[in-house]
Design a protein around this motif. Structure first.
Motif, PDB file in Angstrom:
ATOM      1  N   LEU A 107     -13.499 -37.105  14.027  1.00  0.00           N
ATOM      2  CA  LEU A 107     -12.460 -36.986  15.050  1.00  0.00           C
ATOM      3  C   LEU A 107     -11.108 -36.662  14.417  1.00  0.00           C
ATOM      4  N   ARG A 110     -10.818 -33.164  13.538  1.00  0.00           N
ATOM      5  CA  ARG A 110     -10.541 -32.343  14.722  1.00  0.00           C
ATOM      6  C   ARG A 110      -9.136 -32.588  15.287  1.00  0.00           C
ATOM      7  N   VAL A 112      -7.849 -35.250  16.648  1.00  0.00           N
ATOM      8  CA  VAL A 112      -7.780 -36.028  17.884  1.00  0.00           C
ATOM      9  C   VAL A 112      -6.676 -37.079  17.729  1.00  0.00           C
ATOM     10  N   HIS A 113      -5.943 -37.356  18.815  1.00  0.00           N
ATOM     11  CA  HIS A 113      -4.846 -38.323  18.757  1.00  0.00           C
ATOM     12  C   HIS A 113      -5.373 -39.732  18.466  1.00  0.00           C
ATOM     13  N   GLU A 116      -6.856 -42.014  21.250  1.00  0.00           N
ATOM     14  CA  GLU A 116      -8.152 -41.509  21.712  1.00  0.00           C
ATOM     15  C   GLU A 116      -9.237 -41.791  20.678  1.00  0.00           C
ATOM     16  N   ILE A 117      -8.887 -41.677  19.377  1.00  0.00           N
ATOM     17  CA  ILE A 117      -9.848 -41.972  18.313  1.00  0.00           C
ATOM     18  C   ILE A 117     -10.332 -43.410  18.429  1.00  0.00           C
TER      19      ILE A 117
END
Length: 373
Positions: A107, A110, A112-113, A116-117
């Motif tokens: 994640l 990628r 991802v914030h 959110e992770i």
């Protein structure tokens, strides 16, 4: 709908076919189901998985994912653009990272914030029952726990396709059974298409919605487990899937009801037995065939009883008998010279050299060619 489709795919490592690879294989992997690639070592299972992943490029043929070409002999879509994840036999966890960091790794790659992770990692760790171990490192976990972290690391990415290369092979027998049940449950819960590689046919039958049976780089049969088990296309599939013992002979008659009569080879008494002839085989009279018997369909009968049933009977001599807990495992040499293993759950003691009479329902047996096609 197909998640993956192979059309005439070959991957040749050299001009010598004995060097491994796969040869002119075509099949469809059903979307949203659990499919297993099963076969002995060297059958091409891992090669197919690596072709799906994009680690290998086919020598010939085309590979589709969601009806889009991802590989042929001129180009190959990179692995990171195929919306898939892979779980390896070795787990490949980062030893210096915590459980949370290992699962979050993809994640973060990628971008991802962070909030959110944390949400996604917490969710997937609960899914695999590992939420209590977020701060531990792989060296502090058992083999089964490491396996679940490797699964979580793949599942957190929510791929359309999850490839699993013999991930349970390093676990003991009891833990393997527990993990295969959990894998099946995870597939049903997530709806992700699982493609699982194993040489263990019992494992494949227990877990799968669909099976591909492979031998020496060739696809022998692809179908639902029940079809492969009860209606193998030929003796090679029957031998590999389940405890099967093909008896060689010649097809001499087929009734309107689909029961075939074969004359067994190596029988001094011109012994003839009956079995079901599947419509798809297209076997003609006079063909060399195999009558497939499975251990669970054969029972020991008293030779003094009158044969007034529709069962088929064949005699043999016990080579060995072993008590394996709930039943006796008996190795029998049939009157044709063929070997057959039967199981008996009575308390009777069997001795080597003792004669036996065996019986089976011809509707349960199946007559197939030695090789399909």
């Amino acid at each position: 709908m197909s998640a993956v489709r192979f059309e005439g795919v070959s991957k040749k490592y050299s001009s010598d076919s004995s060097s491994g690879g796969v040869f002119d294989i075509s099949f469809d992997i059903p979307a949203g189901q659990f499919t297993s690639l099963v076969g002995a070592s060297g059958s091409g299972k891992t090669t197919i998985l690596r072709l799906m992943a994009g680690f290998l490029q086919p020598t010939e043929g085309k590979i589709y994912m969601d009806n889009q070409i991802v590989s042929d002999n001129t180009h190959s879509l990179p692995t990171n653009r195929r919306d898939l994840a892979m779980v390896f036999q070795s787990y490949a966890l980062w030893p210096h990272m915590t459980v949370f960091e290992n699962v979050a790794f993809g994640l973060r790659a990628r971008k991802v914030h962070k909030p959110e992770i944390k949400k996604l990692v917490d969710e997937v760790l609960q899914l695999v029952n590992m939420e209590k171990y977020v701060e531990r490192r792989p060296g502090e976990l058992s083999g089964g726990q490491q396996q679940r972290i490797a699964l979580a690391r793949s599942l957190v990415l929510k791929p359309r396709l999850l490839l699993l290369d013999e991930p349970l092979s390093n676990l003991d027998a009891e833990l393997r059974i527990q993990m295969r049940e959990q894998l099946k449950e995870l597939q049903l819960t997530t709806g992700i298409t699982f493609v699982y590689v194993t040489h263990d046919q019992e494992e494949a039958l227990a877990m799968s919605d669909y099976l591909l049976v492979l031998e020496k780089g060739k696809l022998l049969q692809s179908d639902h487990p029940e079809v492969v088990y009860f209606r193998p296309v030929d003796a090679r599939v029957a031998r590999f899937i389940g405890r099967a013992f093909p008896l060689n002979g010649t097809l001499v008659n087929v009734s309107k009801g689909g029961l075939g009569k074969i004359e067994l080879e190596n029988s001094n008494k011109n012994l003839q037995l009956l079995g079901s002839v599947p419509a798809h085989t297209g076997i003609s009279l006079g063909s060399s065939v195999c009558l497939v018997l499975r251990s669970e369909m054969v029972r020991i009968v008293d030779s003094n009883t009158v044969d007034n049933t529709s069962e088929c009977r064949i005699s043999g001599v016990i080579l060995s008998s072993s008590f394996i807990g709930r039943e006796n495992q008996i190795e029998v040499k049939l009157e044709t010279g063929d070997l057959l293993t039967v199981y008996d759950n009575s308390r009777r003691r069997f001795k080597a050299g003792e004669s036996l009479l065996l019986a089976f329902d011809p509707e349960a047996a199946v007559i197939v060619p030695e090789r399909a096609g």
